[in-house]
Scaffold this motif. Structure first.
Motif, PDB file in Angstrom:
ATOM      1  N   MET A  22       8.021 -12.590  67.151  1.00  0.00           N
ATOM      2  CA  MET A  22       8.238 -11.179  66.819  1.00  0.00           C
ATOM      3  C   MET A  22       9.451 -11.007  65.912  1.00  0.00           C
ATOM      4  O   MET A  22       9.421 -10.246  64.934  1.00  0.00           O
ATOM      5  N   GLU A  23      10.508 -11.721  66.237  1.00  0.00           N
ATOM      6  CA  GLU A  23      11.725 -11.620  65.431  1.00  0.00           C
ATOM      7  C   GLU A  23      11.499 -12.162  64.022  1.00  0.00           C
ATOM      8  O   GLU A  23      11.962 -11.576  63.040  1.00  0.00           O
TER       9      GLU A  23
ATOM     10  N   ILE B 254       1.701  -5.717  68.859  1.00  0.00           N
ATOM     11  CA  ILE B 254       0.836  -5.817  70.046  1.00  0.00           C
ATOM     12  C   ILE B 254      -0.010  -7.085  69.988  1.00  0.00           C
ATOM     13  O   ILE B 254      -0.264  -7.733  71.019  1.00  0.00           O
ATOM     14  N   SER B 255      -0.428  -7.456  68.789  1.00  0.00           N
ATOM     15  CA  SER B 255      -1.202  -8.687  68.638  1.00  0.00           C
ATOM     16  C   SER B 255      -0.379  -9.909  69.062  1.00  0.00           C
ATOM     17  O   SER B 255      -0.873 -10.795  69.777  1.00  0.00           O
ATOM     18  N   ILE B 256       0.872  -9.953  68.641  1.00  0.00           N
ATOM     19  CA  ILE B 256       1.743 -11.073  69.036  1.00  0.00           C
ATOM     20  C   ILE B 256       2.002 -11.037  70.539  1.00  0.00           C
ATOM     21  O   ILE B 256       2.023 -12.078  71.205  1.00  0.00           O
ATOM     22  N   LEU B 257       2.200  -9.840  71.089  1.00  0.00           N
ATOM     23  CA  LEU B 257       2.439  -9.695  72.531  1.00  0.00           C
ATOM     24  C   LEU B 257       1.309 -10.313  73.342  1.00  0.00           C
ATOM     25  O   LEU B 257       1.545 -10.913  74.400  1.00  0.00           O
ATOM     26  N   GLY B 258       0.083 -10.209  72.849  1.00  0.00           N
ATOM     27  CA  GLY B 258      -1.074 -10.741  73.562  1.00  0.00           C
ATOM     28  C   GLY B 258      -1.074 -12.246  73.695  1.00  0.00           C
ATOM     29  O   GLY B 258      -1.885 -12.812  74.444  1.00  0.00           O
ATOM     30  N   GLN B 259      -0.167 -12.911  72.987  1.00  0.00           N
ATOM     31  CA  GLN B 259      -0.116 -14.371  73.042  1.00  0.00           C
ATOM     32  C   GLN B 259       0.833 -14.899  74.126  1.00  0.00           C
ATOM     33  O   GLN B 259       1.004 -16.111  74.255  1.00  0.00           O
ATOM     34  N   VAL B 260       1.460 -13.977  74.875  1.00  0.00           N
ATOM     35  CA  VAL B 260       2.400 -14.403  75.919  1.00  0.00           C
ATOM     36  C   VAL B 260       1.771 -15.369  76.922  1.00  0.00           C
ATOM     37  O   VAL B 260       2.378 -16.403  77.256  1.00  0.00           O
ATOM     38  N   PRO B 261       0.559 -15.097  77.457  1.00  0.00           N
ATOM     39  CA  PRO B 261      -0.010 -16.031  78.440  1.00  0.00           C
ATOM     40  C   PRO B 261      -0.168 -17.455  77.900  1.00  0.00           C
ATOM     41  O   PRO B 261      -0.043 -18.420  78.654  1.00  0.00           O
TER      42      PRO B 261
ATOM     43  N   TRP C 204       2.653  -0.918  76.226  1.00  0.00           N
ATOM     44  CA  TRP C 204       4.041  -0.486  76.044  1.00  0.00           C
ATOM     45  C   TRP C 204       4.914  -0.886  77.232  1.00  0.00           C
ATOM     46  O   TRP C 204       6.006  -1.437  77.057  1.00  0.00           O
ATOM     47  N   GLY C 205       4.458  -0.615  78.431  1.00  0.00           N
ATOM     48  CA  GLY C 205       5.230  -0.964  79.617  1.00  0.00           C
ATOM     49  C   GLY C 205       5.452  -2.464  79.731  1.00  0.00           C
ATOM     50  O   GLY C 205       6.547  -2.919  80.094  1.00  0.00           O
ATOM     51  N   GLU C 206       4.435  -3.253  79.411  1.00  0.00           N
ATOM     52  CA  GLU C 206       4.569  -4.710  79.451  1.00  0.00           C
ATOM     53  C   GLU C 206       5.602  -5.180  78.435  1.00  0.00           C
ATOM     54  O   GLU C 206       6.437  -6.052  78.730  1.00  0.00           O
ATOM     55  N   LEU C 207       5.583  -4.588  77.258  1.00  0.00           N
ATOM     56  CA  LEU C 207       6.523  -4.952  76.200  1.00  0.00           C
ATOM     57  C   LEU C 207       7.965  -4.719  76.641  1.00  0.00           C
ATOM     58  O   LEU C 207       8.837  -5.584  76.475  1.00  0.00           O
ATOM     59  N   LEU C 208       8.220  -3.552  77.238  1.00  0.00           N
ATOM     60  CA  LEU C 208       9.577  -3.227  77.677  1.00  0.00           C
ATOM     61  C   LEU C 208      10.034  -4.116  78.827  1.00  0.00           C
ATOM     62  O   LEU C 208      11.192  -4.539  78.873  1.00  0.00           O
TER      63      LEU C 208
ATOM     64  N   GLU D 200      13.217  -5.113  72.108  1.00  0.00           N
ATOM     65  CA  GLU D 200      13.128  -3.766  72.665  1.00  0.00           C
ATOM     66  C   GLU D 200      13.693  -2.742  71.690  1.00  0.00           C
ATOM     67  O   GLU D 200      13.101  -1.672  71.481  1.00  0.00           O
ATOM     68  N   ARG D 201      14.847  -3.029  71.086  1.00  0.00           N
ATOM     69  CA  ARG D 201      15.443  -2.090  70.134  1.00  0.00           C
ATOM     70  C   ARG D 201      14.511  -1.840  68.951  1.00  0.00           C
ATOM     71  O   ARG D 201      14.338  -0.700  68.507  1.00  0.00           O
ATOM     72  N   PHE D 202      13.907  -2.921  68.464  1.00  0.00           N
ATOM     73  CA  PHE D 202      12.962  -2.777  67.356  1.00  0.00           C
ATOM     74  C   PHE D 202      11.746  -1.959  67.773  1.00  0.00           C
ATOM     75  O   PHE D 202      11.310  -1.046  67.047  1.00  0.00           O
ATOM     76  N   ALA D 203      11.170  -2.295  68.930  1.00  0.00           N
ATOM     77  CA  ALA D 203       9.959  -1.605  69.384  1.00  0.00           C
ATOM     78  C   ALA D 203      10.206  -0.124  69.612  1.00  0.00           C
ATOM     79  O   ALA D 203       9.384   0.729  69.238  1.00  0.00           O
ATOM     80  N   ARG D 204      11.333   0.223  70.226  1.00  0.00           N
ATOM     81  CA  ARG D 204      11.648   1.629  70.452  1.00  0.00           C
ATOM     82  C   ARG D 204      11.862   2.352  69.117  1.00  0.00           C
ATOM     83  O   ARG D 204      11.438   3.508  68.958  1.00  0.00           O
ATOM     84  N   SER D 205      12.507   1.701  68.173  1.00  0.00           N
ATOM     85  CA  SER D 205      12.722   2.304  66.864  1.00  0.00           C
ATOM     86  C   SER D 205      11.400   2.497  66.134  1.00  0.00           C
ATOM     87  O   SER D 205      11.171   3.540  65.504  1.00  0.00           O
ATOM     88  N   LEU D 206      10.539   1.503  66.213  1.00  0.00           N
ATOM     89  CA  LEU D 206       9.223   1.608  65.591  1.00  0.00           C
ATOM     90  C   LEU D 206       8.423   2.745  66.212  1.00  0.00           C
ATOM     91  O   LEU D 206       7.778   3.536  65.502  1.00  0.00           O
ATOM     92  N   ARG D 207       8.464   2.839  67.523  1.00  0.00           N
ATOM     93  CA  ARG D 207       7.753   3.925  68.198  1.00  0.00           C
ATOM     94  C   ARG D 207       8.314   5.293  67.795  1.00  0.00           C
ATOM     95  O   ARG D 207       7.566   6.255  67.629  1.00  0.00           O
TER      96      ARG D 207
END
Length: 361
Positions: free
Chosen positions: A348-349, A330-337, A233-237, A246-253
């Motif tokens: 994500m969009e 979260i799966s898509i986030l893991g592809q950042v590196p 979560w912290g990495e995402l923000l 961020e707006r989507f992730a916060r709304s989803l949470r």
């Protein structure tokens, strides 16, 4: 002895408010004009101890806002100051040690981060403490220092803060806005509270707030119990601050917390809080409304039947759907590196945000 007469308290209040002002100075430029007007209006009311339904004299209000903006220009490059008491200096985010200083008072200090990683601070009077689902819930009253945002509820670790004074301003504005717009769920909810026109709201506001602040606490309980985001979560923000992601992730949470078995909607269903339910449905907008169309469809049927099974079915469907979306995110986030931040944001969009606008059924 009043709070203002206690040793060091006035100085601590001033230091906390100073940090609130610095945060506002550094972040108010990111607000839309509409958001700024709504927030500064309630901030003015809080500052001058004006009830939510009353308005300040226009000339004085504008003069005060001009003074705030001048002050913000002067301090916007200032760092946050430590809280100093009896020669000791404390980091403004060191909640445990600062609250130990306040242990002999009725005051509670809070600090954290809001949308866009905006620092937020407050100093408020403790009304009561409840222990719910393994969490310590502090219900707070009058606020002696706060920033412009004034979030009604927030969680840090195993502690939840519910701010009644901020909730009163927030709810009065939201109810007035939606009732004047004639939104059917809001009108239905207000009828349950014997509010038939705006003038009635001032007499019923506190009883509404009593139910709503408990619902807010259960939203935070649901968020605490939900573990799908984990440490990511912290990495995402931090990677996607102030973006649609961020707006989507916060709304989803948020909707994930609301539909969790320990969350807001479970409380509403268990206690049959029909007014809170109507208010919840009416106030869903933006991403939450796009993510959770099932609750509006269920509520449309509920208004005729008052069958709570409809709401429970929508809660369960929503929760399973939101878990799946969160896992995908979260799966898509893991592809950042491997792919880089920009490519991941576009993915994500494309996969999570764009489909919400294609299917509003």
């Amino acid at each position: 002895m009043g709070i203002s007469q206690l040793p060091h308290i006035e100085a601590i209040c001033a230091q906390v408010q100073r940090n609130c002002d610095v945060s506002d100075a550094q972040n108010c430029g990111a607000l839309s004009l509409c958001s700024f007007i709504l927030l500064i209006r309630n901030f003015y009311k809080w500052f001058h101890h004006i009830e939510p339904w009353n308005e300040g004299e226009p000339a004085h209000t504008l003069e005060w806002i001009d003074e705030r903006e001048t002050m913000w220009e002067q301090i916007q490059d200032s760092p946050f100051s430590p809280i100093v008491c009896e020669g000791q200096s404390y980091d403004p985010y060191d909640l445990e040690r600062i609250n130990l200083l306040l242990a002999h008072t009725s005051l509670v200090y809070g600090a954290g981060y809001a949308y866009g990683m905006k620092p937020t601070f407050f100093l408020a009077e403790l009304q009561r403490i409840e222990h719910l689902k393994g969490m310590e819930v502090m219900f707070l009253g009058r606020e002696h220092a706060r920033d412009m945002l004034g979030f009604p509820a927030l969680r840090q670790g195993n502690r939840i803060y519910v701010r009644r004074e901020s909730a009163r301003y927030y709810l009065y504005d939201k109810i007035s806005e939606h009732q004047m717009a004639g939104k059917k769920p809001m009108v239905w909810a207000m009828n349950r509270w014997d509010v038939h026109e705006i003038a009635d709201l001032r007499f019923r506001l506190d009883s509404i707030v009593d139910q709503e602040i408990m619902a807010m606490a259960y939203h935070e309980l649901g968020e605490a119990a939900e573990d799908v985001f984990g440490d990511q979560w912290g990495e995402l923000l931090s990677l996607f601050s102030m973006t649609s992601v961020e707006r989507f992730a916060r709304s989803l949470r948020d909707v994930l917390a609301d539909t969790h078995p320990l969350g807001l909607l479970s409380l509403v269903i268990q206690e049959e809080l029909s007014g809170v339910l109507g208010l919840y449905v009416s106030m869903l907008d933006g991403f939450p409304a796009l993510l959770f169309p099932e609750i509006r469809r269920a509520f449309d049927r509920f208004m005729n039947s008052e069958d709570w099974g409809l709401i429970e079915a929508a809660r369960k469907t929503g929760y399973d759907n939101f878990r799946s979306k969160a896992e995908h995110l979260i799966s898509i986030l893991g592809q950042v590196p491997r792919k880089g931040k920009d490519a991941v944001r576009e993915e994500m969009e494309y996969f999570l945000i764009k489909p919400l606008y294609c299917d509003k059924s």
